[in-house]
Motif scaffolding. Structure first.
Motif, PDB file in Angstrom:
ATOM      1  N   ASP A   1      -9.045   3.614   1.376  1.00 60.05           N
ATOM      2  CA  ASP A   1      -8.323   3.022   0.251  1.00 60.05           C
ATOM      3  C   ASP A   1      -6.827   3.128   0.540  1.00 60.05           C
ATOM      4  O   ASP A   1      -6.305   4.228   0.743  1.00 60.05           O
TER       5      ASP A   1
ATOM      6  N   LEU B   1     -13.512   5.351   1.964  1.00 61.21           N
ATOM      7  CA  LEU B   1     -14.440   4.565   1.165  1.00 61.21           C
ATOM      8  C   LEU B   1     -15.795   4.390   1.852  1.00 61.21           C
ATOM      9  O   LEU B   1     -16.825   4.362   1.191  1.00 61.21           O
TER      10      LEU B   1
ATOM     11  N   ASP C   1      -4.349   2.716  -1.345  1.00 63.36           N
ATOM     12  CA  ASP C   1      -3.545   3.278  -2.434  1.00 63.36           C
ATOM     13  C   ASP C   1      -3.713   4.788  -2.554  1.00 63.36           C
ATOM     14  O   ASP C   1      -2.758   5.498  -2.820  1.00 63.36           O
ATOM     15  N   THR C   2      -4.936   5.275  -2.345  1.00 63.71           N
ATOM     16  CA  THR C   2      -5.202   6.698  -2.553  1.00 63.71           C
ATOM     17  C   THR C   2      -5.404   7.489  -1.271  1.00 63.71           C
ATOM     18  O   THR C   2      -5.266   8.700  -1.263  1.00 63.71           O
TER      19      THR C   2
ATOM     20  N   SER D   1       0.848  -1.187   0.000  1.00 55.25           N
ATOM     21  CA  SER D   1       0.000   0.000   0.000  1.00 55.25           C
ATOM     22  C   SER D   1       0.884   1.238   0.000  1.00 55.25           C
ATOM     23  O   SER D   1       2.008   1.217   0.485  1.00 55.25           O
TER      24      SER D   1
ATOM     25  N   ARG E   1      -9.043  -5.148  -3.245  1.00 51.73           N
ATOM     26  CA  ARG E   1      -8.019  -4.101  -3.251  1.00 51.73           C
ATOM     27  C   ARG E   1      -7.580  -3.869  -1.806  1.00 51.73           C
ATOM     28  O   ARG E   1      -8.327  -4.140  -0.865  1.00 51.73           O
TER      29      ARG E   1
ATOM     30  N   HIS F   1      -7.484  -6.969   2.671  1.00 51.18           N
ATOM     31  CA  HIS F   1      -7.613  -7.132   1.222  1.00 51.18           C
ATOM     32  C   HIS F   1      -8.889  -7.917   0.922  1.00 51.18           C
ATOM     33  O   HIS F   1      -8.911  -8.801   0.081  1.00 51.18           O
TER      34      HIS F   1
ATOM     35  N   GLU G   1      -7.149  -2.190   1.616  1.00 47.25           N
ATOM     36  CA  GLU G   1      -7.894  -1.181   2.378  1.00 47.25           C
ATOM     37  C   GLU G   1      -7.442  -1.205   3.833  1.00 47.25           C
ATOM     38  O   GLU G   1      -7.134  -2.256   4.377  1.00 47.25           O
TER      39      GLU G   1
ATOM     40  N   ARG H   1     -13.385   2.637   6.424  1.00 47.38           N
ATOM     41  CA  ARG H   1     -12.552   1.966   5.426  1.00 47.38           C
ATOM     42  C   ARG H   1     -11.851   3.019   4.581  1.00 47.38           C
ATOM     43  O   ARG H   1     -12.484   3.922   4.038  1.00 47.38           O
TER      44      ARG H   1
END
Length: 119
Positions: free
Chosen positions: A104, A111, A106-107, A53, A84, A80, A86, A102
């Protein structure tokens, strides 16, 4: 006759060795998993190793605290479950309500913010 007996003996020997290997391997794996060894696939270190991540734990906690003002963090896990990576951050508000946020992994985007009904 002697050749036939030796062939059957070799078969039994191989079958016995294979059975012993399966039993020993299964026992060792079960012991490793229940003892919390590095083979424990439920461990946080293992999840972080297989689910890379870009957002770290502290960044996820900061995003969750922004989403639930006044909350106190009670846990943060990299997961996961939904295809993806989280972060799942658990918080408790001053009135005792437990929330799960939750993030993300990656970003860093939030969520979902929900009331944790696992209890």
């Amino acid at each position: 006759m002697t050749v036939l007996i030796r062939r059957k003996g070799v078969r039994w020997l191989l079958a016995g060795a294979a059975t012993a290997a399966v039993i020993t391997g299964s026992t060792a794996l079960a012991t490793a998993i229940t003892s919390g060894s590095p083979l424990d696939y439920r461990s946080q270190a293992h999840v972080a190793e297989i689910v890379p991540s870009t957002i770290g734990r502290q960044q996820a906690i900061d995003a969750a605290l922004a989403a639930v003002p006044g909350g106190t963090v009670t846990g943060a896990d990299l997961d996961h479950d939904r295809g993806r990576p989280e972060w799942e951050v658990d918080l408790t508000t001053p009135d005792g309500i437990e929330h799960e946020v939750r993030i993300d992994a990656d970003t860093g985007a939030v969520l979902n913010v929900g009331v944790d009904d696992d209890n």
